[in-house]
Design an enzyme around this catalytic site. Structure first.
Site, PDB file in Angstrom:
ATOM      1  N   LYS A 154       0.820  -1.217   0.000  1.00 25.10           N
ATOM      2  CA  LYS A 154       0.000   0.000   0.000  1.00 25.10           C
ATOM      3  C   LYS A 154       0.854   1.268   0.000  1.00 25.10           C
ATOM      4  O   LYS A 154       0.538   2.238  -0.693  1.00 25.10           O
ATOM      5  CB  LYS A 154      -0.943  -0.024   1.196  1.00 25.10           C
ATOM      6  CG  LYS A 154      -2.033  -1.085   1.077  1.00 25.10           C
ATOM      7  CD  LYS A 154      -2.992  -1.039   2.254  1.00 25.10           C
ATOM      8  CE  LYS A 154      -4.089  -2.087   2.081  1.00 25.10           C
ATOM      9  NZ  LYS A 154      -5.050  -2.061   3.227  1.00 25.10           N
ATOM     10  N   ILE A 155       1.948   1.271   0.779  1.00 23.87           N
ATOM     11  CA  ILE A 155       2.802   2.460   0.813  1.00 23.87           C
ATOM     12  C   ILE A 155       3.538   2.605  -0.512  1.00 23.87           C
ATOM     13  O   ILE A 155       3.635   3.704  -1.064  1.00 23.87           O
ATOM     14  CB  ILE A 155       3.783   2.398   1.999  1.00 23.87           C
ATOM     15  CG1 ILE A 155       3.022   2.396   3.318  1.00 23.87           C
ATOM     16  CG2 ILE A 155       4.757   3.580   1.952  1.00 23.87           C
ATOM     17  CD1 ILE A 155       3.904   2.182   4.549  1.00 23.87           C
ATOM     18  N   THR A 229      12.190   4.882   4.214  1.00 19.77           N
ATOM     19  CA  THR A 229      11.231   5.201   5.277  1.00 19.77           C
ATOM     20  C   THR A 229      10.592   3.929   5.829  1.00 19.77           C
ATOM     21  O   THR A 229       9.550   3.988   6.473  1.00 19.77           O
ATOM     22  CB  THR A 229      10.119   6.132   4.738  1.00 19.77           C
ATOM     23  OG1 THR A 229       9.527   5.534   3.579  1.00 19.77           O
ATOM     24  CG2 THR A 229      10.662   7.502   4.387  1.00 19.77           C
ATOM     25  N   SER A 230      11.218   2.780   5.589  1.00 25.03           N
ATOM     26  CA  SER A 230      10.612   1.497   5.969  1.00 25.03           C
ATOM     27  C   SER A 230      11.196   0.941   7.262  1.00 25.03           C
ATOM     28  O   SER A 230      10.639   1.143   8.338  1.00 25.03           O
ATOM     29  CB  SER A 230      10.754   0.491   4.831  1.00 25.03           C
ATOM     30  OG  SER A 230       9.999   0.905   3.712  1.00 25.03           O
ATOM     31  N   ARG A 231      12.321   0.265   7.170  1.00 29.52           N
ATOM     32  CA  ARG A 231      12.984  -0.303   8.345  1.00 29.52           C
ATOM     33  C   ARG A 231      14.490  -0.096   8.197  1.00 29.52           C
ATOM     34  O   ARG A 231      15.054  -0.251   7.103  1.00 29.52           O
ATOM     35  CB  ARG A 231      12.684  -1.810   8.488  1.00 29.52           C
ATOM     36  CG  ARG A 231      11.278  -2.121   8.980  1.00 29.52           C
ATOM     37  CD  ARG A 231      11.083  -1.687  10.425  1.00 29.52           C
ATOM     38  NE  ARG A 231       9.773  -2.034  10.955  1.00 29.52           N
ATOM     39  CZ  ARG A 231       8.727  -1.221  10.948  1.00 29.52           C
ATOM     40  NH1 ARG A 231       8.820  -0.026  10.371  1.00 29.52           N
ATOM     41  NH2 ARG A 231       7.580  -1.595  11.475  1.00 29.52           N
ATOM     42  N   ASP A 255      14.807   7.837   7.237  1.00 31.55           N
ATOM     43  CA  ASP A 255      13.934   8.115   8.378  1.00 31.55           C
ATOM     44  C   ASP A 255      14.015   6.988   9.394  1.00 31.55           C
ATOM     45  O   ASP A 255      13.388   7.056  10.454  1.00 31.55           O
ATOM     46  CB  ASP A 255      12.496   8.290   7.887  1.00 31.55           C
ATOM     47  CG  ASP A 255      11.532   8.707   8.994  1.00 31.55           C
ATOM     48  OD1 ASP A 255      11.872   9.637   9.744  1.00 31.55           O
ATOM     49  OD2 ASP A 255      10.451   8.100   9.098  1.00 31.55           O
ATOM     50  N   GLU A 260      18.468   2.277  15.846  1.00 27.03           N
ATOM     51  CA  GLU A 260      17.765   3.478  16.287  1.00 27.03           C
ATOM     52  C   GLU A 260      17.205   3.384  17.697  1.00 27.03           C
ATOM     53  O   GLU A 260      16.877   4.396  18.312  1.00 27.03           O
ATOM     54  CB  GLU A 260      16.643   3.830  15.314  1.00 27.03           C
ATOM     55  CG  GLU A 260      15.494   2.849  15.273  1.00 27.03           C
ATOM     56  CD  GLU A 260      14.428   3.267  14.246  1.00 27.03           C
ATOM     57  OE1 GLU A 260      13.273   3.450  14.649  1.00 27.03           O
ATOM     58  OE2 GLU A 260      14.767   3.403  13.059  1.00 27.03           O
ATOM     59  N   HIS A 292      12.355   8.575  12.431  1.00 27.83           N
ATOM     60  CA  HIS A 292      11.254   7.620  12.233  1.00 27.83           C
ATOM     61  C   HIS A 292       9.892   8.300  12.383  1.00 27.83           C
ATOM     62  O   HIS A 292       9.047   7.885  13.185  1.00 27.83           O
ATOM     63  CB  HIS A 292      11.372   6.466  13.231  1.00 27.83           C
ATOM     64  CG  HIS A 292      10.749   5.192  12.734  1.00 27.83           C
ATOM     65  ND1 HIS A 292      11.264   3.947  13.022  1.00 27.83           N
ATOM     66  CD2 HIS A 292       9.637   4.959  11.987  1.00 27.83           C
ATOM     67  CE1 HIS A 292      10.501   3.013  12.466  1.00 27.83           C
ATOM     68  NE2 HIS A 292       9.512   3.612  11.830  1.00 27.83           N
ATOM     69  N   PHE A 295       5.308   8.340   9.485  1.00 26.57           N
ATOM     70  CA  PHE A 295       3.898   8.060   9.759  1.00 26.57           C
ATOM     71  C   PHE A 295       3.172   9.229  10.416  1.00 26.57           C
ATOM     72  O   PHE A 295       1.945   9.230  10.520  1.00 26.57           O
ATOM     73  CB  PHE A 295       3.785   6.862  10.723  1.00 26.57           C
ATOM     74  CG  PHE A 295       4.134   7.206  12.144  1.00 26.57           C
ATOM     75  CD1 PHE A 295       3.129   7.495  13.068  1.00 26.57           C
ATOM     76  CD2 PHE A 295       5.457   7.300  12.560  1.00 26.57           C
ATOM     77  CE1 PHE A 295       3.443   7.846  14.380  1.00 26.57           C
ATOM     78  CE2 PHE A 295       5.777   7.650  13.851  1.00 26.57           C
ATOM     79  CZ  PHE A 295       4.758   7.923  14.770  1.00 26.57           C
TER      80      PHE A 295
END
Length: 331
Positions: A154-155, A229-231, A255, A260, A292, A295
Site C-alpha cells: 500500500k505504501i 522510510t521502511s525499516r 527516516d 535506532e 522515524h 507516519f
C-alpha cells in the site's frame, strides 16, 4: 481491560486516552520502553501495548504469560520486534495495525527526496544567517528520470502515484507483483542498476535484511538518490557510509536506522552519541536523517489509536481477531 502502554509520548495520550474511554479500556501509560528490565510493569494487566523500538523476546513473552497477560497490541504494522512463535506457543495473540495511512509515509518519502535533491534543509540554515549564496545547492530535474520502488504494497503504491505525478518512469520490485499497477516489474538487481532514485517500501524479512549493501550499491548508478522510510535494517550502514565516502550517492534520506533504539524518539541533545555510524552519517552534507516520523500525521496517529483499541476490544469481548499476526506471516 487493563493495558500497559509502553514508550508513551505526549501525542499518544492525546489520541489514545479519549478513545480508550469509548471502548471501556483502562490504559496505564509508561514512558519507558518495553525491554527485559521494564517487563515487570506488565504485571496486573490484561495486555501490553508497544511501539517500533520496543521488543518482546522469548524470555519476556514467557514472563508475561506467567503474569496472565492475554494479548500484545502493536501500534505499528511491522512486528519484527516480537517473537511471534513464542507468543503463539503461549497462546498470546499479537495484534497489529496493518494500515493506518500509506499516503502519510509515501508523502514523507517524497519530501525527503525533494529535500536532499534541492538542498532545502541546508538552504534554510544558510539563509537564516542571511547567507544568500546558492553555491553547492544545485539539484536535478526529477521529471523524466527513473524511480525504482522496492516493495509495492500500500505504501509503495502510494509512492508510485506520487512519482508518476512528477513525470518519472517507474521500475518496481516485489516478490508478489501487482498486475493492476502500471509499472515495469523487474528483478531487484535491475532496479538497482537502472534507477536514478531508489525508494524502499518493503517489510523487514530475512530476505530483505540488508537489501542495500556493498554488492547492490556497486550495481547502482553514480549520483543515485536513496530513500528509506521502511525499516533501518534494510540498509547495511557500514556499506552505506563506504558508498558515501566514494561519492556514489547524490543524496540519501533515511527516516529509519539499524540501531535506532534508545536514540530515535528521544532527546539526546545533551548526550555524547556513542554510535559512531550514526554520528558519521550526520557529517555528510548530502545525507538527511530524521527520527522515524514518516507516519506522523494527525490522520495516521488517530487511525493507529482507533485500530489498536479495536484490537484490544476484540480480545476483551472474544470477537474475531482480524489483525492477528500469524507465525508464518512476513512483517
Amino acid at each position: 481491560m487493563r493495558v500497559a502502554f509502553y514508550s508513551t509520548k505526549p501525542y499518544d495520550k492525546i489520541y489514545f486516552e479519549p478513545l480508550s474511554h469509548e471502548y471501556g479500556i483502562e490504559l496505564h501509560f509508561f514512558e519507558v520502553p518495553c525491554n527485559e528490565e521494564t517487563i515487570p510493569l506488565a504485571a496486573g494487566h490484561d495486555a501490553l501495548c508497544i511501539f517500533v523500538n520496543d521488543y518482546l523476546n522469548e524470555r519476556m513473552i514467557n514472563s508475561i504469560a506467567e503474569m496472565g497477560v492475554r494479548a500484545v497490541l502493536l501500534r505499528s504494522a511491522g512486528f519484527n520486534n516480537v517473537d511471534i512463535k513464542a507468543a503463539a506457543k503461549n497462546n498470546i495473540p499479537v495484534l497489529r495495525v496493518p494500515s493506518y495511512s500509506p499516503e502519510a509515509v509515501a508523502e514523507y518519502a517524497m519530501a525527503m527526496l525533494l529535500t536532499v535533491n534541492r538542498q532545502t534543509h541546508r538552504a534554510y540554515t544558510r539563509t537564516r544567517d542571511f547567507n544568500m549564496s546558492i553555491n553547492g545547492f544545485m539539484g536535478t530535474d526529477l521529471h523524466g528520470k527513473t524511480a525504482g520502488v522496492i516493495g509495492t504494497g500500500k505504501i509503495g503504491q502510494a509512492m508510485i502515484n506520487i512519482l508518476k505525478g512528477f513525470g518519472m518512469e517507474i521500475l518496481a520490485y516485489d516478490p508478489y507483483p501487482n498486475s493492476a499497477l502500471d509499472v515495469e516489474y523487474c528483478e531487484k538487481e535491475q532496479v538497482f542498476e537502472r534507477a536514478d532514485v531508489i525508494t524502499l517500501h518493503c517489510p523487514l524479512t530475512p530476505e530483505t535484511k540488508h537489501i542495500v549493501q556493498a554488492k547492490t550499491i556497486e550495481l547502482m548508478k553514480n549520483d543515485v538518490y536513496l530513500i528509506n522510510t521502511s525499516r533501518g535494517d534494510l540498509i547495511r550502514t557500514d556499506d552505506l557510509i563506504e558508498g558515501l565516502l566514494h561519492k556514489k550517492f547524490a543524496g540519501v534520506g533515511i527516516d529509519v536506522y539499524e540501531e535506532e533504539g534508545g536514540v530515535f524518539y528521544e532527546d539526546c541533545s545533551n548526550e555524547i552519541i556513542a554510535d559512531e555510524n550514526l554520528a558519521r552519517l550526520m557529517t555528510f552534507p548530502n545525507v538527511l536523517v530524521t527520527s522515524h516520523m514518516g507516519f506522523f500525521t494527525r490522520e495516521a496517529v488517530h487511525a493507529i489509536a482507533d485500530v489498536t483499541l479495536k484490537n484490544a476490544d476484540a480480545v476483551n469481548r472474544g470477537l474475531e481477531l482480524v489483525n492477528v499476526v500469524k507465525p508464518d506471516m512476513s512483517c
